[in-house]
Design an enzyme around this catalytic site. Sequence first.
Site, short mmCIF file in Angstrom:
data_model
loop_
_atom_site.label_atom_id
_atom_site.label_comp_id
_atom_site.label_asym_id
_atom_site.label_seq_id
_atom_site.Cartn_x
_atom_site.Cartn_y
_atom_site.Cartn_z
N TYR A 136 6.05 -10.04 10.08
CA TYR A 136 6.14 -9.43 8.75
C TYR A 136 7.53 -9.55 8.16
O TYR A 136 7.70 -9.57 6.94
CB TYR A 136 5.78 -7.93 8.82
CG TYR A 136 4.31 -7.64 8.72
CD1 TYR A 136 3.43 -8.07 9.71
CD2 TYR A 136 3.80 -6.91 7.65
CE1 TYR A 136 2.08 -7.79 9.62
CE2 TYR A 136 2.44 -6.63 7.56
CZ TYR A 136 1.59 -7.07 8.55
OH TYR A 136 0.25 -6.78 8.45
N LYS A 178 0.03 -11.46 23.30
CA LYS A 178 -0.55 -12.80 23.48
C LYS A 178 0.43 -13.57 24.37
O LYS A 178 0.97 -14.61 24.01
CB LYS A 178 -0.76 -13.47 22.11
CG LYS A 178 -1.54 -14.77 22.14
CD LYS A 178 -3.03 -14.61 22.44
CE LYS A 178 -3.71 -15.97 22.50
NZ LYS A 178 -5.12 -15.88 22.99
N ASP A 210 -6.91 -11.17 21.94
CA ASP A 210 -8.30 -11.57 21.68
C ASP A 210 -9.26 -10.76 22.55
O ASP A 210 -10.30 -10.28 22.08
CB ASP A 210 -8.49 -13.09 21.88
CG ASP A 210 -7.88 -13.62 23.17
OD1 ASP A 210 -7.12 -12.89 23.83
OD2 ASP A 210 -8.17 -14.78 23.54
N ASP A 234 -1.94 -4.46 12.90
CA ASP A 234 -2.59 -4.49 11.58
C ASP A 234 -4.05 -4.86 11.74
O ASP A 234 -4.95 -4.20 11.21
CB ASP A 234 -1.86 -5.52 10.69
CG ASP A 234 -2.52 -5.63 9.33
OD1 ASP A 234 -2.80 -4.59 8.73
OD2 ASP A 234 -2.76 -6.77 8.88
N ASP A 238 -7.71 -2.15 11.66
CA ASP A 238 -8.87 -2.26 10.76
C ASP A 238 -10.16 -2.33 11.59
O ASP A 238 -11.17 -1.73 11.23
CB ASP A 238 -8.78 -3.52 9.88
CG ASP A 238 -8.11 -3.26 8.54
OD1 ASP A 238 -7.19 -2.41 8.48
OD2 ASP A 238 -8.48 -3.92 7.55
C1 IPM Z 1 -1.67 -1.88 6.42
C2 IPM Z 1 -1.84 -2.84 5.28
C3 IPM Z 1 -0.48 -3.45 4.98
C4 IPM Z 1 -0.02 -4.20 6.22
C5 IPM Z 1 -0.44 -4.36 3.73
C6 IPM Z 1 -0.97 -3.67 2.50
C7 IPM Z 1 0.95 -4.89 3.49
O1 IPM Z 1 -2.79 -3.80 5.58
O2 IPM Z 1 -0.90 -0.91 6.28
O3 IPM Z 1 -2.31 -2.07 7.45
O4 IPM Z 1 -0.39 -5.38 6.40
O5 IPM Z 1 0.72 -3.62 7.00
MG MG Z 2 -3.81 -3.49 7.42
#
Ligand code: IPM
Ligand code: MG
Length: 340
Positions: A136, A178, A210, A234, A238
Amino acid sequence: MTRIIALPGDGIGPEIMASARRLLDQIGGFEIDERLVGGASIDDSGSPLTDEVLEACRDADAVLLAAVGGPKWDTTDPNAPRPEQGLLGLRKGLGLYANLRPVRPSPALLDASPLKRDRIEGTDLLVVRELTGGVYFGDRGRRDDSAYDTTVYSTEEIERIAEVGFRFARERVTSVDKANILETSRLWREVVEGVAKKHPDKQLDHLLVDNAAMQLVSRPASFDVILTENMFGDILSDEAAMLTGSIGMLPSASVGEPGTPGLFEPVHGSAPDIAGSGKANPLAMFGSVAMMLRYGLGRQDEAAAVESAVDRALADGLRTADLGGDANLEDATNAVLSNL
Ligand code: IPM
Ligand code: MG
């Protein structure tokens, strides 16, 4: 008075922030200063995060953010400002290297997850994501007809996030990397093993990312702390969100050194497709308020009260559209506030 900077941002951000402000008003004792970030800030000043807003955040007791981004500002032009830079600027500017994403499906939602109830029952895990390093923030650019992004991690960056992981673990840290491919992952593994020696009461295991992605849906209840770098965290968070039924449920806290204000925000994005429709789910935002009370302000009792108001509303049948129901933002907000 506790001073909060509220950053509504874009898309559904302003709507769910309005609900969060109703919640904070009901709890009482907050002075709230609302500022622009992300696309809204680009439209106003050309920059996704102004120095002035960053300064105001530094001076606050905590920062509450809703969401940034949207199609209006989507571009592949490397020189154009992007809403997400506002969020990254806040994380870096406030030194918020530790991102905490708890995943604990509400009992009432065990049948709302696309995963079977018997898989997710008992899940109570915490993703500890490194937030100010890795790909990042590495060097990136274009050269001739190619592009590159760089991942860099220092021993110190790995050590401090690993400490957070062990501190929050009840009994076990699963470090995700990884290491069969990446040099940064091999350093990560070495350093995490060193930190583990200082915590002999906690177990450490390693998973390749993975494999971790697979285990997270096949045996979620057996995880305690998942400790990982920025990009893997990240992606895995999700995925983990779906264990709770919807990404609209997951809160997060980003914290740094003691004495610096933390940043609290839902894991979900700005959901431009439903922005303005009044259909957004405010529960991840409420969960983020609870995390702000607990980790940012040391107000444990109020944090627990917010969480149990959310659980009770769900137990009483509250379901927004993302959870397969027809409650709108206002219904959901009222349901939680009436339980508080
Ligand atoms: C998160 C989001 C952010 C990230 C984006 C919006 C920059 O996806 O907080 O997980 O990738 O960290
Ligand atoms: Mg995210």
